[in-house]
Write a protein that holds these residues in place. Structure first.
Motif, PDB file in Angstrom:
ATOM      1  N   PRO A  48      22.385  11.084  45.089  1.00 32.76           N
ATOM      2  CA  PRO A  48      22.211  12.409  45.686  1.00 32.76           C
ATOM      3  C   PRO A  48      20.786  12.930  45.490  1.00 32.76           C
ATOM      4  O   PRO A  48      20.422  13.954  46.032  1.00 32.76           O
ATOM      5  N   ASN A  49      19.981  12.213  44.709  1.00 33.03           N
ATOM      6  CA  ASN A  49      18.599  12.613  44.469  1.00 33.03           C
ATOM      7  C   ASN A  49      17.720  12.150  45.619  1.00 33.03           C
ATOM      8  O   ASN A  49      17.840  11.016  46.072  1.00 33.03           O
ATOM      9  N   PHE A  50      16.837  13.026  46.077  1.00 37.10           N
ATOM     10  CA  PHE A  50      15.815  12.600  47.028  1.00 37.10           C
ATOM     11  C   PHE A  50      14.667  12.032  46.217  1.00 37.10           C
ATOM     12  O   PHE A  50      14.173  12.672  45.287  1.00 37.10           O
ATOM     13  N   ILE A  51      14.272  10.821  46.532  1.00 35.21           N
ATOM     14  CA  ILE A  51      13.176  10.175  45.827  1.00 35.21           C
ATOM     15  C   ILE A  51      12.116   9.815  46.857  1.00 35.21           C
ATOM     16  O   ILE A  51      12.408   9.104  47.815  1.00 35.21           O
ATOM     17  N   PRO A  52      10.903  10.294  46.685  1.00 38.13           N
ATOM     18  CA  PRO A  52       9.854   9.943  47.644  1.00 38.13           C
ATOM     19  C   PRO A  52       9.707   8.425  47.763  1.00 38.13           C
ATOM     20  O   PRO A  52       9.740   7.707  46.760  1.00 38.13           O
ATOM     21  N   LYS A  53       9.573   7.975  48.979  1.00 36.40           N
ATOM     22  CA  LYS A  53       9.495   6.540  49.247  1.00 36.40           C
ATOM     23  C   LYS A  53       8.345   5.867  48.490  1.00 36.40           C
ATOM     24  O   LYS A  53       8.464   4.720  48.086  1.00 36.40           O
ATOM     25  N   GLU A  54       7.264   6.597  48.272  1.00 32.05           N
ATOM     26  CA  GLU A  54       6.122   6.030  47.555  1.00 32.05           C
ATOM     27  C   GLU A  54       6.518   5.631  46.129  1.00 32.05           C
ATOM     28  O   GLU A  54       6.077   4.600  45.617  1.00 32.05           O
ATOM     29  N   ILE A  55       7.339   6.447  45.479  1.00 32.93           N
ATOM     30  CA  ILE A  55       7.795   6.145  44.116  1.00 32.93           C
ATOM     31  C   ILE A  55       8.669   4.899  44.123  1.00 32.93           C
ATOM     32  O   ILE A  55       8.533   4.012  43.276  1.00 32.93           O
ATOM     33  N   ILE A  56       9.572   4.823  45.087  1.00 39.04           N
ATOM     34  CA  ILE A  56      10.476   3.665  45.203  1.00 39.04           C
ATOM     35  C   ILE A  56       9.677   2.396  45.476  1.00 39.04           C
ATOM     36  O   ILE A  56       9.861   1.375  44.809  1.00 39.04           O
ATOM     37  N   ASN A  57       8.784   2.458  46.463  1.00 40.41           N
ATOM     38  CA  ASN A  57       7.976   1.286  46.824  1.00 40.41           C
ATOM     39  C   ASN A  57       7.139   0.795  45.652  1.00 40.41           C
ATOM     40  O   ASN A  57       7.083  -0.403  45.376  1.00 40.41           O
ATOM     41  N   LYS A  58       6.483   1.721  44.968  1.00 39.36           N
ATOM     42  CA  LYS A  58       5.621   1.349  43.842  1.00 39.36           C
ATOM     43  C   LYS A  58       6.436   0.683  42.733  1.00 39.36           C
ATOM     44  O   LYS A  58       6.070  -0.380  42.225  1.00 39.36           O
ATOM     45  N   ALA A  59       7.547   1.294  42.366  1.00 41.30           N
ATOM     46  CA  ALA A  59       8.371   0.767  41.269  1.00 41.30           C
ATOM     47  C   ALA A  59       8.894  -0.626  41.586  1.00 41.30           C
ATOM     48  O   ALA A  59       8.748  -1.559  40.785  1.00 41.30           O
ATOM     49  N   TRP A  60       9.513  -0.804  42.756  1.00 41.42           N
ATOM     50  CA  TRP A  60      10.111  -2.106  43.089  1.00 41.42           C
ATOM     51  C   TRP A  60       9.031  -3.168  43.292  1.00 41.42           C
ATOM     52  O   TRP A  60       9.170  -4.307  42.846  1.00 41.42           O
ATOM     53  N   SER A  61       7.935  -2.815  43.954  1.00 37.15           N
ATOM     54  CA  SER A  61       6.852  -3.783  44.180  1.00 37.15           C
ATOM     55  C   SER A  61       6.262  -4.274  42.865  1.00 37.15           C
ATOM     56  O   SER A  61       5.982  -5.466  42.712  1.00 37.15           O
TER      57      SER A  61
END
Length: 173
Positions: free
Chosen positions: A69-82
């Motif tokens: 249910p949390n909105f997470i900016p895509k930049e944070i997701i991309n950086k973490a997984w990459s």
């Protein structure tokens, strides 16, 4: 909306799909990577809730669907997984190709989750195929209710009987 460090909670859920490029680890290492990813998300929001489901692609690579249910900016997701995937590639002498997780905003997340949980009939994934955060588990626990026998139909008498028979203390200041 609750906002902390760029992460907020809204009425819609975010559906995050984490995948691997051409080279990928086995199920055990993939789940370690998922754990690292979720820990990074928890650093951005102490109230981060999620449910994840693992799915095997036809090529054998595991990927993860995460509903939150949390909105997470895509930049944070991309950086973490990459960063997680890049490190594994470097440690195994593979050339790294950028990975971009898919992030969608969904209204009826339960349909997506049910689809992914029931999809793997052969259970070809080692270990758990899905899991839920501790905070989401707490919210899903049933509320304890107690029935009180009464003969009254008067609303004010019912309220009085409920308080008289309950274990709740009421203080008036």
């Amino acid at each position: 909306h609750y906002v902390k460090s760029g992460i907020s909670r809204s009425k819609k859920c975010s559906m995050i799909t984490l995948s691997y490029p051409m080279h990928y680890p086995d199920d055990r290492f993939s789940k370690i990577h998922l754990d690292h990813f979720l820990k990074r998300m928890n650093r951005h929001a102490t109230d981060f809730m999620y449910l994840w489901v693992a799915e095997k692609q036809k090529r054998g690579a595991i990927h993860f669907h995460i509903v939150t249910p949390n909105f997470i900016p895509k930049e944070i997701i991309n950086k973490a997984w990459s960063e997680i995937v890049r490190k594994w590639h470097q440690n195994n002498n593979y050339e790294f190709k950028q990975v971009l997780p898919n992030v969608l905003s969904v209204k009826n997340a339960s349909q997506y989750v049910t689809k992914y949980i029931t999809k793997d009939e052969n259970n070809s994934i080692e270990g758990n195929r899905y899991n839920i955060s501790k905070m989401a588990q707490e919210l899903s626990k049933p509320v304890i209710t107690e029935l009180i026998q009464t003969t009254s139909r008067n609303p004010s008498e019912l309220v009085h009987e409920v308080f008289a028979n309950s274990k709740v203390c009421v203080f008036q200041i």
